[in-house]
Each structure stands twice: as C-alpha cells, then as structure tokens.
Design a protein around this motif. Structure first.
Motif, short mmCIF file in Angstrom:
data_model
loop_
_atom_site.label_atom_id
_atom_site.label_comp_id
_atom_site.label_asym_id
_atom_site.label_seq_id
_atom_site.Cartn_x
_atom_site.Cartn_y
_atom_site.Cartn_z
N GLU A 206 0.83 -1.20 0.00
CA GLU A 206 0.00 0.00 0.00
C GLU A 206 0.87 1.26 0.00
OE1 GLU A 206 -4.24 0.80 2.10
OE2 GLU A 206 -2.56 0.60 3.48
N TRP A 207 0.72 2.06 -1.05
CA TRP A 207 1.40 3.36 -1.11
C TRP A 207 0.41 4.43 -0.64
CZ3 TRP A 207 6.36 4.88 -2.18
CH2 TRP A 207 7.22 3.93 -2.74
N TYR A 218 -1.87 -2.77 -3.93
CA TYR A 218 -1.64 -4.06 -4.61
C TYR A 218 -1.97 -5.16 -3.61
CZ TYR A 218 0.67 -7.67 -7.41
OH TYR A 218 0.95 -8.79 -8.16
N GLN A 219 -2.97 -5.97 -3.93
CA GLN A 219 -3.40 -7.02 -3.02
C GLN A 219 -4.02 -8.15 -3.84
OE1 GLN A 219 -6.32 -5.74 -0.13
NE2 GLN A 219 -5.68 -7.28 1.38
N ASN A 220 -3.93 -9.38 -3.31
CA ASN A 220 -4.44 -10.56 -4.02
C ASN A 220 -3.83 -10.68 -5.43
OD1 ASN A 220 -6.12 -11.14 -1.81
ND2 ASN A 220 -7.72 -9.77 -2.61
N HIS A 261 4.66 15.41 -1.74
CA HIS A 261 4.30 14.78 -0.47
C HIS A 261 5.45 13.86 -0.05
CE1 HIS A 261 0.12 16.05 -0.51
NE2 HIS A 261 -0.07 15.50 -1.69
N THR A 262 5.36 13.37 1.18
CA THR A 262 6.18 12.25 1.60
C THR A 262 5.30 11.01 1.51
OG1 THR A 262 7.58 13.56 3.06
CG2 THR A 262 7.49 11.20 3.48
N TYR A 263 5.66 10.11 0.61
CA TYR A 263 4.87 8.91 0.35
C TYR A 263 5.43 7.75 1.18
CZ TYR A 263 2.97 11.51 -3.59
OH TYR A 263 2.35 12.47 -4.37
N THR A 264 4.53 6.91 1.69
CA THR A 264 4.92 5.76 2.51
C THR A 264 4.39 4.49 1.87
OG1 THR A 264 4.84 7.10 4.53
CG2 THR A 264 4.81 4.71 4.78
N CYS A 265 5.30 3.54 1.63
CA CYS A 265 4.92 2.22 1.12
C CYS A 265 5.02 1.22 2.27
CB CYS A 265 5.82 1.79 -0.03
SG CYS A 265 5.37 0.18 -0.72
N THR A 266 3.93 0.52 2.53
CA THR A 266 3.89 -0.45 3.63
C THR A 266 3.56 -1.84 3.09
OG1 THR A 266 3.11 1.28 5.13
CG2 THR A 266 2.84 -1.00 5.85
N ILE A 267 4.34 -2.83 3.53
CA ILE A 267 4.08 -4.24 3.21
C ILE A 267 3.47 -4.86 4.46
CG2 ILE A 267 5.04 -6.33 2.21
CD1 ILE A 267 7.66 -4.71 1.83
N ARG A 272 -0.14 -7.46 9.92
CA ARG A 272 1.17 -7.27 10.55
C ARG A 272 2.14 -6.67 9.55
NH1 ARG A 272 5.16 -11.03 10.68
NH2 ARG A 272 3.64 -12.60 10.02
N VAL A 273 2.81 -5.58 9.95
CA VAL A 273 3.72 -4.86 9.06
C VAL A 273 5.01 -5.65 8.87
CG1 VAL A 273 5.06 -2.76 8.71
CG2 VAL A 273 2.76 -2.62 9.65
N LEU A 274 5.38 -5.87 7.60
CA LEU A 274 6.62 -6.58 7.29
C LEU A 274 7.72 -5.63 6.84
CD1 LEU A 274 5.14 -9.54 5.20
CD2 LEU A 274 5.56 -9.44 7.66
N GLY A 275 7.36 -4.50 6.28
CA GLY A 275 8.37 -3.57 5.78
C GLY A 275 7.75 -2.23 5.45
N ARG A 276 8.58 -1.20 5.45
CA ARG A 276 8.07 0.15 5.18
C ARG A 276 9.20 1.00 4.59
NH1 ARG A 276 6.09 1.33 9.97
NH2 ARG A 276 3.91 0.89 9.44
N GLN A 277 8.83 1.87 3.66
CA GLN A 277 9.78 2.81 3.06
C GLN A 277 9.07 4.14 2.81
OE1 GLN A 277 13.33 2.56 2.03
NE2 GLN A 277 12.79 4.72 2.18
N GLN A 278 9.77 5.24 3.09
CA GLN A 278 9.23 6.58 2.83
C GLN A 278 10.04 7.26 1.74
OE1 GLN A 278 9.28 8.11 6.97
NE2 GLN A 278 7.09 8.40 6.72
N VAL A 279 9.34 7.95 0.85
CA VAL A 279 9.98 8.66 -0.26
C VAL A 279 9.37 10.06 -0.33
CG1 VAL A 279 10.49 8.69 -2.72
CG2 VAL A 279 10.24 6.50 -1.53
N GLU A 280 10.22 11.06 -0.25
CA GLU A 280 9.77 12.45 -0.37
C GLU A 280 9.91 12.90 -1.83
OE1 GLU A 280 10.92 16.98 1.11
OE2 GLU A 280 11.76 15.24 2.16
#
Length: 532
Positions: A206-207, A218-220, A261-267, A272-280
C-alpha cells in the motif's frame, strides 16, 4: 496511626504502545519517544482527544494551541528535533493525566512518524494499620511480581523466536526518507522501493500520500484501482509481479506540485507490518521572471509526447481560470477568461512542432501565478507542465532634494487615440496624474502632486507614458502604477514602478564612509597636532 505508600510497577509488553506507570505525587514523569527521522522540523504531542499537549519547532516551543490543562507542566530537550530525542517530561502528574499520548515527528506540515505512549497515574494506597497490611501486601506483591516476571519472560522468548524468524522483514522498518526530485512537465517519476523481505502472495502493498490518501494498492496479486484516491487513478503503476521481483517501486505519471508529499509504502501480512519505506517527492516548477511593463513574456513548454489532431491543449491559471485553449486545430478564444482575451497566443501548428509554449502580452503584477498546461485526448491526460510567472516592479532611486525623477514606461505606439491613462498609488489611494484623450486633467490629481507632474507630448501617439515628478521627498516613497484604458474602460496596459527617495543626510553619511574606506591615511579625520 501510621500510613505508607505501596508502589506496584506493572510492565506491559506491546508492539504498538509503550506503557508508563507512575504514582500520583511524583515530581514528574518522562514519556519516552525516540525517532531517527531525517529532515525533521518539529514535533507534536497529542492526547487521545487530539488536544495539544506540547509542540516544538527547531526554533523553540510553540505553545499557542496548548491545552490549558498542561500549561507550565511540560518540557522537552532544547535540541529535540535535531537530536531525535522527542521525549516529553510531564511535571506533577495526577490521575486525570491517565491517557494515551501520541508523539508525532513532522516536516513541512507532513507527519513523518508517530508513536503512542500509555500513561497510567495511580493514587497512593493509605492504610490505618501498617502491620496488618504489610503482612497481606508483601506476599501478594511477591506473588504478583513472580507472575508478571513469568509473563514477561514468556513474551520475551516468544518475541525472540518471532524476531529471528522475521529478521529480514523487520530490517525494512526504517524511518529514513529517500528524496526524489523531478521537473514539472516530465512524463513520469519513480518512487523507488526494493525490499529484501521474503514476500508471498498473501502480502498487501500500500502506497499512501499526504492526508492518508491511498495512492496505490496491490493485493491478491493484482492492483486495486477502486481503493485509490481519485487524484491518482490512472496515473500510477508498479512493475509486473512486484512480490516475486521484490521491486515495489511506484511510477507516477505527469507529476505536478500538487503531488509534493512524503509517500509511505507499507508491506503487510494479516495486518502485521513486514516492511516500510518513505519517499519524499519534490516536483520543481520552472520560474519565469519579467519586468512590469514588458511587451510580452513566454511560458515555455516543449513536450516529448506524440500528439495528434484530436488532442486538446489547455493553459490554466489560479482559481481554475482558463488562460488559453487550443482544440480542433485552432484557438478557442470563447473559452478564455476575460482577463486574458486578446493577450495570449501560441506558435503556428503547435501539435506538429510539439511547442506548446504560451506568449502572454503586456504582463502585470496581477498575472503573478503558477500556470498549468495540460494535454489531453478523449479526457485522458497525455502530459502536464507548470510554470511560475513573476512580474517584478521596476525600482527607481533618487536623492531627496533632486530637481526631478522619472518613472519610466515605454510601450507600443498603437494605443487608441481615445484612450485614457492614470498614474496612481494604492496605499493610501491617490491619483498622481490623469491624462484623458489629448489633455492632462489636473483637477483629478491629489493635492500632493498638483504642479509637480509632467508627461511628454502626445504620450498615446509615441507610446512614451513616462511620468516626471518634480522635487521628490521622502514622503513620495511608494509603488506607482500606470494603467491605460480604452473608451470602454477596458484594460490595455499596466506598469508598476517602485520609487525610493534617499534622505540627503543618509547620502552624505554614505559618501563620508566611502571616503574613509578608500583613504590610505590611517587617521584621515584627526587634526595635525605637530605644530600646536
């Protein structure tokens, strides 16, 4: 009768919130919050009711919106945003302070990271018979402590096993922020995220953008466009099989400044969160500057897109004003805002040349804006470009006591003979000079300027609309505007000139200082005392 306090410390193990317990009557309590967020410019502490507990910027505390309950009771480190230690000290805690407190790291109005601290403030236990209660509480406290320690050790072993199993996943929970810059008008920009986590088909990507907008989901094993915010529909895409390649980068088409914006991608997997990245993302806008009174200015846009005769080109200004529309292989002046009619044009055959630059005639300070050009085909955006226009005032300087000063304004000599022009100042409003058709109209002047202004002969015929002001003084410092209208009071031309009148005393002081600095004599102003 003796009394004493019994303090029971309860340790809660939670992945979501830290629990702090303190007895009422303590001098203070610390709510811990540590963040490794880069480019942080402030921190905000909120209670569960979203009231402000404490706010701090890099320059210092910002307590204008603080809840009165917390006034004079909160403090933070002076270098909190710089050091990353955002912990809050709350003095004189009471049971009323029992609450969940949220620590939010911020940058440029955006939330970068947040954590929750649960504070429990308990009342001290008072007894009448210390010996009796002591016999009861000591065994009870020991049993409770043994039970709590057992629970804690069991939780710790369980978390250790889980941590070893998911070490690759948790390494992605970094608070570092990547920065990506792109120029407005680019076809697309990529927000990068390559993970080392072990992903499966069950995982969700999820972005998110500013204000909790869903940018891409992005799911399923497929995109979910129905969950996107409308501003991003049809503009985002990920690579094929992102879970298999571990490339979760997002491509955003036709970026504009509204996408900053500052965008956040979460896995996540089963919540349960497996990973995260932020991109400005920083979309840079081309800036064009021109001096007030210029004949024209060009807002450039040469697109790499393949265009056809079906395409529509639309230049827009602030407030959704239509500045210029090109459609069906021709200009559409009927769709323009009235302020731009007769003042804009594009090159011949712009779709073939791909040169969609717009020329704006006789720009004024009222044209200062960020303009957006959009190319579309059947409602689908093919390209977009933004240009910021800055029309600058011309500045004229003169010394107080000078014979006169000229406020220059030269334009084309094709003004209608029945036009009128006004030189004026807006603050406070005064008519400085009024010229109508063929003659000056001195009775329209403000008394401060009567007998002090003059224009050239036949200004409308020659295009020289400059104004000469006699005997300027400090009270004449202001911004002067010349506006030209036709007989129907339609605006034709405008120019603004900033007049700076320097006091003679200041000028003389500057002259003396310049002489001092240029002199080779180390004591040029001291009298020669050798003959005294």
């Amino acid at each position: 009768m003796k009394s004493f306090n019994v303090l029971v410390i309860l340790l809660l193990v939670s992945q979501h919130a830290l629990c702090v317990e303190v007895s009422e009557g303590a001098e203070s309590v610390l709510l811990p919050c540590l963040h490794g967020v880069s480019q942080m410019d402030g921190v905000l502490w909120l209670s569960s009711s979203s009231s402000t507990v404490h706010a701090r910027k890099r320059s210092g505390d910002d307590l204008g919106q603080q809840d009165p309950r917390y006034q004079n009771r909160t403090s933070m480190r002076e270098d909190a945003p710089q050091s990353g230690d955002l912990s809050l000290t709350l003095s004189r805690p009471s049971v009323r302070d029992t609450d969940n407190y949220t620590c939010i790291a911020r940058s440029k109005g955006q939330d970068l990271n947040r954590s929750v601290v649960q504070l429990i403030v308990t009342r001290p236990v008072e007894t009448e018979s210390s010996s009796v209660w002591w016999k009861v509480l000591v065994p009870l406290g020991a049993a409770l402590a043994i039970g709590l320690i057992s629970v804690f050790l069991w939780c710790k072993r369980r978390r250790d096993r889980q941590g070893r199993h998911e070490s690759h996943n948790l390494e992605q929970l970094s608070t570092s922020v990547l920065k990506v810059e792109v120029e407005s008008g680019a076809e697309s920009v990529q927000l990068p995220f390559r993970t080392t986590a072990d992903l499966s088909e069950e995982d969700k990507v999820e972005w998110m953008g500013g204000g909790d907008m869903k940018v891409h989901v992005y799911q399923n094993i497929s995109d979910q466009p129905g969950e996107q915010h409308e501003d991003y529909r049809g503009r985002t895409q990920m690579s094929e099989d992102p879970l298999g390649t571990r490339d979760l980068s997002l491509t955003l088409e036709h970026p504009t400044v509204r996408d900053n914006h500052t965008y956040t991608c979460t896995i996540s997997r089963d919540g349960r969160v497996l990973g995260r990245q932020q991109v400005e993302l920083q979309v840079k806008v081309l800036k064009v500057e021109v001096e007030s009174g210029a004949e024209s200015v060009q807002l450039p846009f040469i697109t790499p897109a393949d265009l056809s005769e079906k395409d529509k080109v639309e230049w827009m200004g602030g407030g959704d004003m239509k500045v210029h529309v090109y459609q069906n292989i021709s200009d559409q002046p009927g769709e323009q805002d009235k302020d731009y009619r007769g003042r804009t044009h594009m090159s011949e055959d712009p779709l073939r040349t791909r040169d969609l630059s717009l020329t704006l005639e006789h720009p004024t300070v009222r044209d200062n804006n960020t303009y957006s050009c959009t190319i579309s085909r059947d409602g689908r955006v093919l390209g977009r470009k933004q240009v910021e226009l800055k029309v600058k005032d011309q500045t004229v300087e003169v010394e107080s006591g000078a014979e006169s000063v000229q406020l220059p304004f030269r334009t084309t000599a094709d003004l209608p003979e029945n036009s009128s022009l006004r030189w004026l100042i807006d603050e406070p409003f005064k008519k400085v000079h009024y010229f109508c058709i063929d003659n000056d109209v001195p009775e329209e002047q403000h008394e401060d300027y009567r007998g002090r202004t003059q224009m050239s002969e036949d200004p409308l015929g020659t295009g020289d609309l400059s104004l000469t002001l006699r005997l300027p003084t400090g009270t004449d410092r202001n911004t002067y505007t010349c506006r030209v209208y036709n007989q129907n009071q339609k605006f034709l031309r405008e120019k603004t000139v900033r007049l700076e009148v320097k006091d003679r005393i200041l000028v003389e002081d500057e002259t003396i200082n310049n002489r001092r600095s240029s002199s080779t004599d180390p004591t040029p102003l001291m009298a020669d005392q050798s003959h005294q």
